[in-house]
Design a protein around this motif. Structure first.
Motif, PDB file in Angstrom:
ATOM      1  N   LEU A   1       0.440  -1.143  -0.247  1.00  0.00           N
ATOM      2  CA  LEU A   1      -0.027  -0.044  -0.233  1.00  0.00           C
ATOM      3  C   LEU A   1       0.867   0.871   0.072  1.00  0.00           C
ATOM      4  N   ILE A   2       0.863   1.642  -1.264  1.00  0.00           N
ATOM      5  CA  ILE A   2       1.587   3.627  -1.507  1.00  0.00           C
ATOM      6  C   ILE A   2       1.639   4.238   0.151  1.00  0.00           C
ATOM      7  N   ASN A   3       2.691   4.826   0.249  1.00  0.00           N
ATOM      8  CA  ASN A   3       2.908   5.818   1.691  1.00  0.00           C
ATOM      9  C   ASN A   3       2.492   5.392   2.775  1.00  0.00           C
ATOM     10  N   THR A   4       2.626   3.678   2.590  1.00  0.00           N
ATOM     11  CA  THR A   4       1.975   3.523   4.099  1.00  0.00           C
ATOM     12  C   THR A   4       3.413   2.018   4.774  1.00  0.00           C
ATOM     13  N   GLU A   5       3.153   1.922   5.518  1.00  0.00           N
ATOM     14  CA  GLU A   5       4.176   0.461   6.340  1.00  0.00           C
ATOM     15  C   GLU A   5       3.043  -0.856   6.325  1.00  0.00           C
ATOM     16  N   TYR A   6       2.304  -0.784   5.194  1.00  0.00           N
ATOM     17  CA  TYR A   6       1.390  -2.142   5.507  1.00  0.00           C
ATOM     18  C   TYR A   6       1.533  -2.759   4.069  1.00  0.00           C
ATOM     19  N   PHE A   7       0.631  -3.725   4.045  1.00  0.00           N
ATOM     20  CA  PHE A   7       0.602  -4.908   2.761  1.00  0.00           C
ATOM     21  C   PHE A   7      -0.696  -5.373   2.842  1.00  0.00           C
ATOM     22  N   TYR A   8      -1.293  -5.548   1.526  1.00  0.00           N
ATOM     23  CA  TYR A   8      -2.771  -6.607   1.516  1.00  0.00           C
ATOM     24  C   TYR A   8      -2.356  -7.435   1.049  1.00  0.00           C
ATOM     25  N   VAL A   9      -2.476  -8.596   1.994  1.00  0.00           N
ATOM     26  CA  VAL A   9      -2.392 -10.194   1.309  1.00  0.00           C
ATOM     27  C   VAL A   9      -3.801 -11.434   1.463  1.00  0.00           C
ATOM     28  N   ARG A  10      -3.769 -11.801   0.348  1.00  0.00           N
ATOM     29  CA  ARG A  10      -5.041 -12.098   0.156  1.00  0.00           C
ATOM     30  C   ARG A  10      -4.730 -13.464  -0.761  1.00  0.00           C
TER      31      ARG A  10
ATOM     32  N   VAL B   1      -5.794 -10.456   4.504  1.00  0.00           N
ATOM     33  CA  VAL B   1      -5.177  -9.511   6.347  1.00  0.00           C
ATOM     34  C   VAL B   1      -4.698  -8.727   5.574  1.00  0.00           C
ATOM     35  N   ILE B   2      -4.036  -7.515   6.662  1.00  0.00           N
ATOM     36  CA  ILE B   2      -3.605  -6.256   6.668  1.00  0.00           C
ATOM     37  C   ILE B   2      -2.371  -6.229   7.683  1.00  0.00           C
ATOM     38  N   VAL B   3      -0.711  -6.488   6.393  1.00  0.00           N
ATOM     39  CA  VAL B   3      -0.061  -7.414   7.870  1.00  0.00           C
ATOM     40  C   VAL B   3       0.807  -6.146   7.589  1.00  0.00           C
ATOM     41  N   GLY B   4       1.773  -4.957   8.523  1.00  0.00           N
ATOM     42  CA  GLY B   4       2.710  -4.353   8.635  1.00  0.00           C
ATOM     43  C   GLY B   4       3.903  -4.849   8.384  1.00  0.00           C
ATOM     44  N   THR B   5       5.074  -4.068   8.175  1.00  0.00           N
ATOM     45  CA  THR B   5       6.304  -4.195   7.676  1.00  0.00           C
ATOM     46  C   THR B   5       6.984  -5.164   8.904  1.00  0.00           C
ATOM     47  N   GLU B   6       6.576  -4.986  10.204  1.00  0.00           N
ATOM     48  CA  GLU B   6       7.395  -5.788  11.232  1.00  0.00           C
ATOM     49  C   GLU B   6       6.404  -6.720  11.609  1.00  0.00           C
TER      50      GLU B   6
ATOM     51  N   HIS C   1       3.753  -7.778  12.025  1.00  0.00           N
ATOM     52  CA  HIS C   1       1.942  -7.378  12.829  1.00  0.00           C
ATOM     53  C   HIS C   1       1.027  -7.088  11.499  1.00  0.00           C
ATOM     54  N   PHE C   2      -0.277  -8.233  11.869  1.00  0.00           N
ATOM     55  CA  PHE C   2      -0.826  -8.059  11.376  1.00  0.00           C
ATOM     56  C   PHE C   2      -1.878  -7.276  11.749  1.00  0.00           C
ATOM     57  N   ARG C   3      -2.510  -6.621  11.558  1.00  0.00           N
ATOM     58  CA  ARG C   3      -3.787  -5.313  11.703  1.00  0.00           C
ATOM     59  C   ARG C   3      -4.932  -5.999  11.559  1.00  0.00           C
ATOM     60  N   SER C   4      -5.589  -5.724  10.713  1.00  0.00           N
ATOM     61  CA  SER C   4      -7.063  -6.889  10.925  1.00  0.00           C
ATOM     62  C   SER C   4      -7.289  -7.307   9.137  1.00  0.00           C
ATOM     63  N   GLY C   5      -8.516  -8.400   9.392  1.00  0.00           N
ATOM     64  CA  GLY C   5      -8.772  -8.841   8.204  1.00  0.00           C
ATOM     65  C   GLY C   5     -10.228  -9.114   7.566  1.00  0.00           C
ATOM     66  N   GLY C   6     -10.799  -9.797   6.941  1.00  0.00           N
ATOM     67  CA  GLY C   6     -12.071 -10.454   6.236  1.00  0.00           C
ATOM     68  C   GLY C   6     -11.721 -11.208   5.557  1.00  0.00           C
TER      69      GLY C   6
ATOM     70  N   HIS D   1     -10.713 -19.837   8.212  1.00  0.00           N
ATOM     71  CA  HIS D   1     -10.235 -19.413   6.303  1.00  0.00           C
ATOM     72  C   HIS D   1      -9.051 -18.471   6.429  1.00  0.00           C
ATOM     73  N   ILE D   2      -8.931 -17.226   7.478  1.00  0.00           N
ATOM     74  CA  ILE D   2      -8.163 -16.137   7.860  1.00  0.00           C
ATOM     75  C   ILE D   2      -7.078 -17.205   8.982  1.00  0.00           C
ATOM     76  N   THR D   3      -7.135 -17.852   9.679  1.00  0.00           N
ATOM     77  CA  THR D   3      -6.357 -19.025   9.898  1.00  0.00           C
ATOM     78  C   THR D   3      -5.917 -19.629   9.587  1.00  0.00           C
TER      79      THR D   3
END
Length: 234
Positions: A143-152, A170-175, A177-182, A194-196
């Motif tokens: 994700l541009i200009n952030t420290e986060y990734f989308y992973v699907r 899920v949304i995962v940070g560069t360190e 850490h998972f932020r959230s998911g769907g 399925h997320i697990t």
């Protein structure tokens, strides 16, 4: 009790606490302090009373916006909807380093897993989906200009494997850490099996990739050592 009611009771007993709470809150029942046995009974009563889902489409939008909200340079920032992302990468080498404790922290905080379930995570349905290779087609988006990734990913259904797969994300940070998911499953609260399964698949990839990098480093050190030895002999 009717056959349909029997089926509902059996279904509720197989569900996990977060899923039971989701079922109830969608029907306007507050249930944050109840144990699983009590939640199951509340779900049975909700079915008996034929309570309908009370959440509106705006409620779902608010929930979706909340889990896409991150902090960027000290300010709140709502990430774009995952369905609007186009440039996905199958190359996962940019995936942040993910440790098993990153997963357990997420399951504890977001999934509200208790100590017993965390200790026995290898028996959980989500972990079994992972070990049974139900996760495939994993893709990454920075994700541009952030420290986060989308992973699907795509997750083959556990029982109806010929049907279309679910799509957990899920949304995962560069360190790491998972932020959230769907997920595209009916639960879609960031804690479904399925997320697990996706989380443990990512940890497995991260571990294997790290091992390969260490092997490359060891090999390089050996080569440099040999070259240094030859240089000294001359």
């Amino acid at each position: 009790m009717s056959a349909a009611m029997d089926n509902n009771v059996s279904q509720f007993k197989r569900m996990h606490v977060p899923d039971l709470k989701t079922f109830l809150t969608k029907r306007g029942i507050t249930c944050s302090l109840y144990r699983k046995q009590q939640l199951v009974r509340l779900c049975e009563i909700a079915v008996e009373l034929q309570l309908e889902v009370t959440q509106t489409q705006n409620d779902y939008k608010d929930m979706d916006s909340f889990r896409r909200t991150v902090e960027v340079n000290g300010a709140k920032y709502v990430l774009p909807e995952i369905t609007t992302v186009l440039n996905w990468k199958s190359d996962l080498r940019d995936l942040p380093l993910i440790e098993s404790y990153d997963i357990l922290i997420y399951l504890m905080k977001v999934g509200q897993w208790n100590e017993s379930r965390l200790s026995n995570y290898r028996r959980d349905n989500g972990f079994n989906l992972y070990t049974s290779n139900h996760i495939h087609d994993v893709k990454l988006h920075r994700l541009i200009n952030t420290e986060y990734f989308y992973v699907r990913a795509a997750c083959v259904p556990e029982t109806r494997q010929s049907e279309n797969p679910y799509n957990p994300w899920v949304i995962v940070g560069t360190e790491g850490h998972f932020r959230s998911g769907g997920c595209t499953c009916v639960v879609d609260n960031g804690t479904c099996k399925h997320i697990t399964a996706l989380l443990f698949s990512l940890e497995n990839f991260s571990s294997r990739h790290r091992d390969r990098e260490i092997q490359k480093l060891v090999l390089m050190c050996r080569v440099l050592g040999i070259e240094q030895e030859n240089y000294q002999n001359h």
